[in-house]
Design an enzyme around this catalytic site. Structure first.
Site, PDB file in Angstrom:
ATOM      1  N   GLY A 117      -6.970   1.124  -1.248  1.00 58.11           N
ATOM      2  CA  GLY A 117      -8.068   2.086  -1.165  1.00 58.11           C
ATOM      3  C   GLY A 117      -7.606   3.470  -0.754  1.00 58.11           C
ATOM      4  N   SER A 176     -17.065   5.383   3.479  1.00 59.68           N
ATOM      5  CA  SER A 176     -15.652   5.337   3.834  1.00 59.68           C
ATOM      6  C   SER A 176     -15.231   6.691   4.384  1.00 59.68           C
ATOM      7  CB  SER A 176     -14.791   4.992   2.615  1.00 59.68           C
ATOM      8  OG  SER A 176     -13.426   5.107   2.942  1.00 59.68           O
ATOM      9  N   ASN A 182      -4.693  -2.645  -5.141  1.00 58.27           N
ATOM     10  CA  ASN A 182      -5.971  -2.638  -4.437  1.00 58.27           C
ATOM     11  C   ASN A 182      -5.870  -1.783  -3.183  1.00 58.27           C
ATOM     12  OD1 ASN A 182      -8.645  -3.259  -3.915  1.00 58.27           O
ATOM     13  ND2 ASN A 182      -8.200  -5.220  -2.934  1.00 58.27           N
ATOM     14  N   HIS A 234      -5.523  -9.053   3.180  1.00 52.37           N
ATOM     15  CA  HIS A 234      -4.481  -9.205   4.202  1.00 52.37           C
ATOM     16  C   HIS A 234      -5.045  -9.437   5.594  1.00 52.37           C
ATOM     17  CE1 HIS A 234      -4.655  -4.648   5.215  1.00 52.37           C
ATOM     18  NE2 HIS A 234      -5.628  -4.918   4.357  1.00 52.37           N
ATOM     19  N   ARG A 235      -6.160  -8.777   5.918  1.00 49.12           N
ATOM     20  CA  ARG A 235      -6.706  -8.912   7.277  1.00 49.12           C
ATOM     21  C   ARG A 235      -7.379 -10.264   7.487  1.00 49.12           C
ATOM     22  NH1 ARG A 235      -4.968  -4.647   9.410  1.00 49.12           N
ATOM     23  NH2 ARG A 235      -5.062  -2.612   8.372  1.00 49.12           N
ATOM     24  N   LYS A 283       0.373  -6.497   1.704  1.00 48.19           N
ATOM     25  CA  LYS A 283      -0.355  -5.235   1.517  1.00 48.19           C
ATOM     26  C   LYS A 283      -0.006  -4.236   2.608  1.00 48.19           C
ATOM     27  CE  LYS A 283      -4.910  -3.621   0.145  1.00 48.19           C
ATOM     28  NZ  LYS A 283      -5.005  -2.354   0.868  1.00 48.19           N
ATOM     29  N   ASP A 337       0.820  -1.215   0.000  1.00 52.60           N
ATOM     30  CA  ASP A 337       0.000   0.000   0.000  1.00 52.60           C
ATOM     31  C   ASP A 337       0.851   1.262   0.000  1.00 52.60           C
ATOM     32  OD1 ASP A 337      -2.335  -1.421  -0.092  1.00 52.60           O
ATOM     33  OD2 ASP A 337      -3.220  -0.491   1.689  1.00 52.60           O
ATOM     34  N   LYS A 351     -14.569  -3.198   1.485  1.00 49.87           N
ATOM     35  CA  LYS A 351     -13.115  -3.169   1.683  1.00 49.87           C
ATOM     36  C   LYS A 351     -12.444  -4.069   0.638  1.00 49.87           C
ATOM     37  CE  LYS A 351     -12.895  -0.700   5.626  1.00 49.87           C
ATOM     38  NZ  LYS A 351     -11.959   0.415   5.911  1.00 49.87           N
ATOM     39  N   GLU A 352     -11.277  -4.625   0.986  1.00 55.31           N
ATOM     40  CA  GLU A 352     -10.552  -5.483   0.036  1.00 55.31           C
ATOM     41  C   GLU A 352     -11.412  -6.639  -0.449  1.00 55.31           C
ATOM     42  OE1 GLU A 352      -7.342  -3.241   2.132  1.00 55.31           O
ATOM     43  OE2 GLU A 352      -9.356  -3.906   2.524  1.00 55.31           O
ATOM     44  N   ASP A 364     -11.621  -2.064  11.081  1.00 59.39           N
ATOM     45  CA  ASP A 364     -10.499  -2.891  10.638  1.00 59.39           C
ATOM     46  C   ASP A 364     -10.080  -3.921  11.679  1.00 59.39           C
ATOM     47  OD1 ASP A 364     -10.348  -1.772   8.149  1.00 59.39           O
ATOM     48  OD2 ASP A 364      -8.633  -0.488   8.567  1.00 59.39           O
TER      49      ASP A 364
END
Length: 423
Positions: free
Chosen positions: A95, A167, A93, A383-384, A409, A49, A338-339, A311
Site C-alpha cells: 500500500g 488512510s 500488495n 503478514h500481521r 512483506k 514492501d 489493509k492487506e 497496525d
C-alpha cells in the site's frame, strides 16, 4: 504450507533485534530520489514492501544500490527529475508503494502505470487521485482502485483536500511531493485524521531532508516550493510495528524481552503500544538504546481507542484472551482496507481458537479464554495476521500458521527471531 508454533514453557529472558522500519525506509527512499545527490540509508528494511519501492525506482531510471548484507540502500537523487518517460510498475500488495509512487510519478513527464496483486486492486486510492487532480495531475483508475494510469507533466500546485479517515498514507504522499510543485501547496484534511503519528513521522523525515511544513494542527498544511537535500548517512530505526510482537510476548509468556535499537523517543507512532502494555500491567524499562518489557501474571483487559496505531491492533488481539477481563478495541475502521479486512479476519480466527469475540464496525471486544483450542490460523496473505497469531502459539499447544511465508512483506526472518525468545 503451515508452520507449527511450539509453546515456551519458561518465563522469557531474551534480547532480540527487529528489521528497520518499513515506514521510515519507504519515505526516505522517496525523498532520496527527489534530492540532488547521493543518500545512503543505514539499517534499511529489506522485505517485499521495500523491494517493490526500490525496484520501482530502478525501473524509473534511478541509480539504486542494494546491499542486503549491510542493510544499506544507496540512492542517487536527480533533483526532482524522473529519468523514464514511460514505465509499467508492479508493486505487489504494498500500500505504501502504491500511494507514494502514485503521487511521486505526477512530478515526471510521460506515461506511467501502477498495478499489483488482486488484493491491491481492491484497495481504494480514489481520494488520493482526486486530491492530486486538484493540484494539476492527470490520473485514471478502475473503480478508484489500482491499476492507476498517470499522464504526467509536473504539478502546478494550489489548494486541495483529502479525507483523513481512510488512510493517512494519502496525506503523507501529498506532503512529500508538494515541495516539487510549481507553486505553494495547501492541503486541507476534510475529516477526522486517523494514524496521526504517521503524519508527524512524515513531517519529521521531510525536515531531516531539509524541507519544513507549515501546519495548523492536523487540519491544514502548507508547503512552499523547495528541494530536498541528500543525507550521506541516514539511519533507520528498528520497526516499532515489528517490535510490538516482541514487546507483547512477555505479556503472554511472562518474564522479560528486550528489543534493541529502539527508544521511547522514536518518531514511529507504534512505539505507543508500550502504553497499552503498561495499562494492562506490564513493566516497561528503557535501557541505553533498547526497551525491556516484563510481563505480569495478572494481566488486565482494557478499553482502548487505537485509531492512531491501528497496525498494532492485531498484536493486542493476541494478548487479550490471556487477560483477566474483556478487552475492547475501538477506532480501527481503517484496518478493514489493509492487506485484508483485519477486523473481520481477527474476529474469525479468534473464534476458530474457541475465543469469544464480538465484532463492531470500528473494532472488536475480546473475552478471556482459559481453554483456547488448537487450530490452523488462516492468514489471508496478511503478514500481521501471521505474526500476531504466532504469539498465541507461544502459550497454547497446537497453533499452526497457514502461509507463514507472507511475513516476507515486512519481516522476512520473523520466525527466526521468534525462536530467539526460547534462549
Amino acid at each position: 504450507m503451515t508452520k507449527t508454533i511450539h509453546p515456551i514453557t519458561h518465563p522469557l529472558n531474551a534480547s532480540v533485534r527487529v528489521p528497520g522500519s518499513k515506514s521510515l525506509t519507504n519515505r526516505a527512499l522517496l525523498m532520496a530520489a527527489l534530492a540532488e545527490g547521493k543518500t545512503t540509508l543505514r539499517n534499511a528494511l529489506f522485505s517485499d514492501d521495500s523491494d517493490y519501492f526500490a525496484k520501482a525506482l530502478q525501473n524509473l531510471g534511478f541509480e539504486v544500490e542494494l546491499n542486503p548484507e549491510r542493510k544499506e540502500i544507496g540512492v542517487r537523487g536527480l533533483g526532482g527529475n524522473i529519468p523514464a518517460t514511460s514505465a509499467e510498475l508492479f508493486i505487489g500488495n504494498s500500500g505504501t508503494t502504491a500511494r507514494f509512487l502514485t503521487a511521486f510519478l505526477t512530478l515526471g513527464k510521460g506515461e506511467y502505470s501502477i498495478d499489483g496483486e488482486p488484493r491491491m486492486r481492491e484497495r481504494p486510492i480514489g481520494d488520493l487521485l482526486a486530491a492530486l487532480r486538484k493540484l494539476g495531475a492527470k490520473l485514471e483508475a478502475n473503480n478508484n482502485c489500482p491499476p492507476v494510469n498517470i499522464t504526467a507533466s509536473g504539478l502546478s500546485g494550489g489548494k486541495t483536500e483529502i479525507a483523513g479517515n481512510i488512510s493517512s498514507q494519502y496525506l503523507s504522499a501529498l506532503l512529500m511531493i508538494a515541495p516539487y510543485s510549481q507553486s505553494p501547496v495547501e492541503i486541507e484534511v476534510s475529516t477526522a485524521l486517523s494514524s496521526k503519528p504517521y503524519i508527524d513521522m512524515t513531517i519529521s523525515i521531510m525536515r531531516d531532508f531539509g524541507v519544513d511544513v507549515e501546519r495548523d494542527q492536523y487540519q491544514r498544511f502548507r508547503i512552499q516550493p523547495a528541494r530536498y537535500l541528500p543525507v550521506s548517512n541516514y539511519s533507520i530505526e528498528s520497526d516499532a510495528s515489528a517490535a510490538s510482537y516482541f514487546f507483547a510476548a512477555p505479556a503472554i509468556c511472562g518474564g522479560t524481552a528486550r528489543v534493541e535499537n529502539i527508544s521511547r523517543g522514536s518518531v514511529q507512532g507504534d512505539i505507543n503500544f508500550l502504553d497499552i502494555l503498561r495499562e494492562m500491567g506490564c513493566e516497561i524499562k528503557e535501557i541505553d538504546t533498547a526497551i525491556e518489557v516484563t510481563g505480569n501474571a495478572n494481566l488486565r483487559g482494557i478499553d482502548v481507542d487505537m485509531r492512531d496505531i491501528p497496525d498494532t491492533a492485531q498484536t493486542l488481539s493476541a494478548i487479550a484472551p490471556f487477560a483477566s477481563s474483556p478487552t475492547r478495541i475501538r477506532g480501527i475502521a481503517s484496518a478493514r482496507v489493509k492487506e485484508t479486512d483485519r477486523v473481520s479476519a481477527v474476529c474469525t480466527e479468534l473464534a476458530r481458537l474457541g475465543i469469544t469475540v464480538e465484532e463492531y464496525d470500528d473494532g472488536m471486544k475480546i473475552y478471556p479464554c482459559e481453554n483456547i483450542q488448537p487450530a490452523t490460523i488462516r492468514t489471508y496473505n496478511d503478514h500481521r495476521m501471521a505474526m500476531a497469531f504466532s504469539l498465541i502459539g507461544l502459550r497454547v499447544e497446537g497453533v499452526q500458521i497457514e502461509n507463514p511465508a507472507c511475513v516476507s512483506k515486512t519481516f522476512p526472518n520473523f520466525f527466526d527471531v521468534l525462536e530467539e525468545l526460547r534462549m
